[in-house]
Design an enzyme around this catalytic site. Structure first.
Site, PDB file in Angstrom:
ATOM      1  N   GLN A 115       0.829  -1.203   0.000  1.00 59.84           N
ATOM      2  CA  GLN A 115       0.000   0.000   0.000  1.00 59.84           C
ATOM      3  C   GLN A 115       0.870   1.263   0.000  1.00 59.84           C
ATOM      4  O   GLN A 115       0.349   2.372  -0.065  1.00 59.84           O
ATOM      5  CB  GLN A 115      -0.914   0.003   1.229  1.00 59.84           C
ATOM      6  CG  GLN A 115      -1.862  -1.187   1.283  1.00 59.84           C
ATOM      7  CD  GLN A 115      -2.637  -1.244   2.593  1.00 59.84           C
ATOM      8  OE1 GLN A 115      -3.700  -0.649   2.706  1.00 59.84           O
ATOM      9  NE2 GLN A 115      -2.087  -1.942   3.573  1.00 59.84           N
ATOM     10  N   ASN A 116       2.184   1.079   0.097  1.00 61.09           N
ATOM     11  CA  ASN A 116       3.110   2.203   0.179  1.00 61.09           C
ATOM     12  C   ASN A 116       3.450   2.729  -1.211  1.00 61.09           C
ATOM     13  O   ASN A 116       3.410   1.985  -2.198  1.00 61.09           O
ATOM     14  CB  ASN A 116       4.383   1.793   0.910  1.00 61.09           C
ATOM     15  CG  ASN A 116       4.099   1.318   2.324  1.00 61.09           C
ATOM     16  OD1 ASN A 116       3.065   1.654   2.904  1.00 61.09           O
ATOM     17  ND2 ASN A 116       4.999   0.528   2.883  1.00 61.09           N
ATOM     18  N   VAL A 117       3.826   3.999  -1.265  1.00 64.13           N
ATOM     19  CA  VAL A 117       4.151   4.645  -2.543  1.00 64.13           C
ATOM     20  C   VAL A 117       5.621   5.044  -2.596  1.00 64.13           C
ATOM     21  O   VAL A 117       6.028   5.821  -3.464  1.00 64.13           O
ATOM     22  CB  VAL A 117       3.250   5.879  -2.772  1.00 64.13           C
ATOM     23  CG1 VAL A 117       1.798   5.465  -2.915  1.00 64.13           C
ATOM     24  CG2 VAL A 117       3.406   6.915  -1.663  1.00 64.13           C
ATOM     25  N   ASP A 118       6.437   4.502  -1.673  1.00 59.74           N
ATOM     26  CA  ASP A 118       7.818   4.970  -1.524  1.00 59.74           C
ATOM     27  C   ASP A 118       8.851   4.179  -2.316  1.00 59.74           C
ATOM     28  O   ASP A 118      10.016   4.567  -2.386  1.00 59.74           O
ATOM     29  CB  ASP A 118       8.212   4.997  -0.047  1.00 59.74           C
ATOM     30  CG  ASP A 118       7.935   3.668   0.676  1.00 59.74           C
ATOM     31  OD1 ASP A 118       8.149   2.594   0.075  1.00 59.74           O
ATOM     32  OD2 ASP A 118       7.478   3.720   1.840  1.00 59.74           O
ATOM     33  N   HIS A 133      -1.320   1.348  -4.509  1.00 62.94           N
ATOM     34  CA  HIS A 133      -1.675   2.763  -4.595  1.00 62.94           C
ATOM     35  C   HIS A 133      -0.741   3.559  -5.494  1.00 62.94           C
ATOM     36  O   HIS A 133      -0.708   4.788  -5.439  1.00 62.94           O
ATOM     37  CB  HIS A 133      -1.699   3.377  -3.192  1.00 62.94           C
ATOM     38  CG  HIS A 133      -2.735   2.768  -2.305  1.00 62.94           C
ATOM     39  ND1 HIS A 133      -2.615   2.705  -0.939  1.00 62.94           N
ATOM     40  CD2 HIS A 133      -3.920   2.177  -2.603  1.00 62.94           C
ATOM     41  CE1 HIS A 133      -3.681   2.098  -0.421  1.00 62.94           C
ATOM     42  NE2 HIS A 133      -4.482   1.775  -1.416  1.00 62.94           N
ATOM     43  N   CYS A 144      -3.313  13.721 -21.502  1.00 61.79           N
ATOM     44  CA  CYS A 144      -2.846  12.824 -22.563  1.00 61.79           C
ATOM     45  C   CYS A 144      -2.404  11.463 -22.055  1.00 61.79           C
ATOM     46  O   CYS A 144      -2.148  10.555 -22.848  1.00 61.79           O
ATOM     47  CB  CYS A 144      -1.713  13.475 -23.352  1.00 61.79           C
ATOM     48  SG  CYS A 144      -0.148  13.627 -22.438  1.00 61.79           S
ATOM     49  N   CYS A 195       1.724  17.832 -23.653  1.00 61.45           N
ATOM     50  CA  CYS A 195       0.494  18.463 -24.152  1.00 61.45           C
ATOM     51  C   CYS A 195       0.078  19.707 -23.373  1.00 61.45           C
ATOM     52  O   CYS A 195      -0.898  20.360 -23.744  1.00 61.45           O
ATOM     53  CB  CYS A 195      -0.658  17.450 -24.130  1.00 61.45           C
ATOM     54  SG  CYS A 195      -1.317  17.112 -22.474  1.00 61.45           S
ATOM     55  N   LEU A 276       8.839  -4.185  13.304  1.00 60.70           N
ATOM     56  CA  LEU A 276       8.913  -5.015  12.106  1.00 60.70           C
ATOM     57  C   LEU A 276      10.326  -5.419  11.739  1.00 60.70           C
ATOM     58  O   LEU A 276      10.580  -6.569  11.379  1.00 60.70           O
ATOM     59  CB  LEU A 276       8.249  -4.275  10.942  1.00 60.70           C
ATOM     60  CG  LEU A 276       6.729  -4.419  10.933  1.00 60.70           C
ATOM     61  CD1 LEU A 276       6.064  -3.254  10.230  1.00 60.70           C
ATOM     62  CD2 LEU A 276       6.337  -5.727  10.271  1.00 60.70           C
TER      63      LEU A 276
END
Length: 297
Positions: A115-118, A133, A144, A195, A276
């Site tokens: 779920q991380n965007v890193d 995500h 475009c 564009c 963790l």
């Protein structure tokens, strides 16, 4: 969608365990699908949303509706994200990311959904990671559809905003730095180089749908999994919780490693309440899986 849900842990949920044996047994048997959340990246200096000191207590994430509907909102977002990107691009994988990559190299995983965007799973060496995500290292044009690298946009924004270096109150899991409207000032947003359209990070904002094909790919991974291992996610939003519910309905064991109670605890055979990095490194040692070339004790 990624709505912000109002949820508090229920009192009748079982307390967290410190016994890592079920996690080691599941990984040792192989066929594990990992579902990771922001808590996995906190040891890399990226805060989470809902843990102790989580950013939702002081920060409302940008919604898709605000971003697409307001030029002022886009200017505020890109000013804050441009500053936050400097922190994100310097972040390094931690012991948890490296352990997940090691489990993958040793054939114990059948998939990694984050779920991380890193991008830290990939930086640690994990392959075939499904970014549920999206990723902050890419930018998409809403007109475009051109997809470009974030580093190129960062260069263009630097040129358009020479000397922009406010001090942020904090950095959030979505790469958004905490800045006041005064600090944002007259920050200049640059258009698509192809564009001239509106640029958006290639991430799923709150209020936006995860692409259906991506969801179905994740469902297929969970369908074939021997077990589902949740790492560092509160499972508060449905985009991740749905896979836990899917596994539970199919009788696939769900195991959670997260310091705080999660919305999926009722579906899990155990929740391990340990840091963790420490927990996953300990499991790797028990299984004789070297992490970063370190041989097991």
């Amino acid at each position: 969608m990624r709505p912000t849900l109002s949820w508090t842990p229920e009192e009748d949920l079982p307390p967290g365990s410190t016994d890592l044996e079920p996690v080691a047994d599941a990984l040792g048997a192989g066929g594990v699908v990992v579902l990771s959340g922001a808590g996995l990246s906190t040891e890399s200096g990226i805060p989470d949303y809902r843990g102790e000191g989580g950013s939702l207590s002081r920060h409302t994430p940008m919604t898709y509706q605000d971003f697409t509907g307001s030029e002022r909102a886009r200017r505020r977002y890109w000013a804050r994200s441009h500053l936050g990107w400097r922190t994100f691009r310097r972040a390094l994988p931690n012991a948890g990311h490296r352990a997940v990559a090691a489990f993958g190299r040793h054939g114990l995983l059948s998939g990694v959904i984050t779920q991380n965007v890193d991008g830290l799973h990939q930086a640690a060496g994990s392959e075939g990671v499904v970014e549920l995500h999206g990723g902050l290292d890419r930018v998409v044009c809403l007109s475009c559809g051109d997809v470009s690298r974030r580093r190129e946009l960062a260069r263009r924004l630097e040129e358009a905003n020479a000397g922009f270096a406010p001090v942020a109150a904090g950095i959030n899991p979505d790469g958004d730095a905490d800045l006041t409207d005064e600090q944002v000032g007259d920050f200049r947003v640059v258009p698509c180089a192809v564009c001239g359209g509106v640029l958006k990070p290639d991430v799923v904002f709150f209020g936006e749908n995860v692409p259906p094909r991506r969801v179905e790919h994740c469902r297929a991974l969970v369908r074939e999994a021997a077990s589902l291992l949740v790492l560092g996610s509160s499972l508060t939003v449905m985009s991740g919780l749905r896979f836990v519910r899917q596994a539970a309905r199919a009788g696939t064991p769900v195991l959670v490693v997260n310091r705080d109670p999660t919305r999926g605890d009722r579906h899990a055979v155990t929740r391990v309440a340990l840091p963790l990095g420490t927990a996953l490194t300990t499991v790797a040692d028990r299984l004789g899986v070297p992490v970063d070339g370190r041989t097991a004790a």
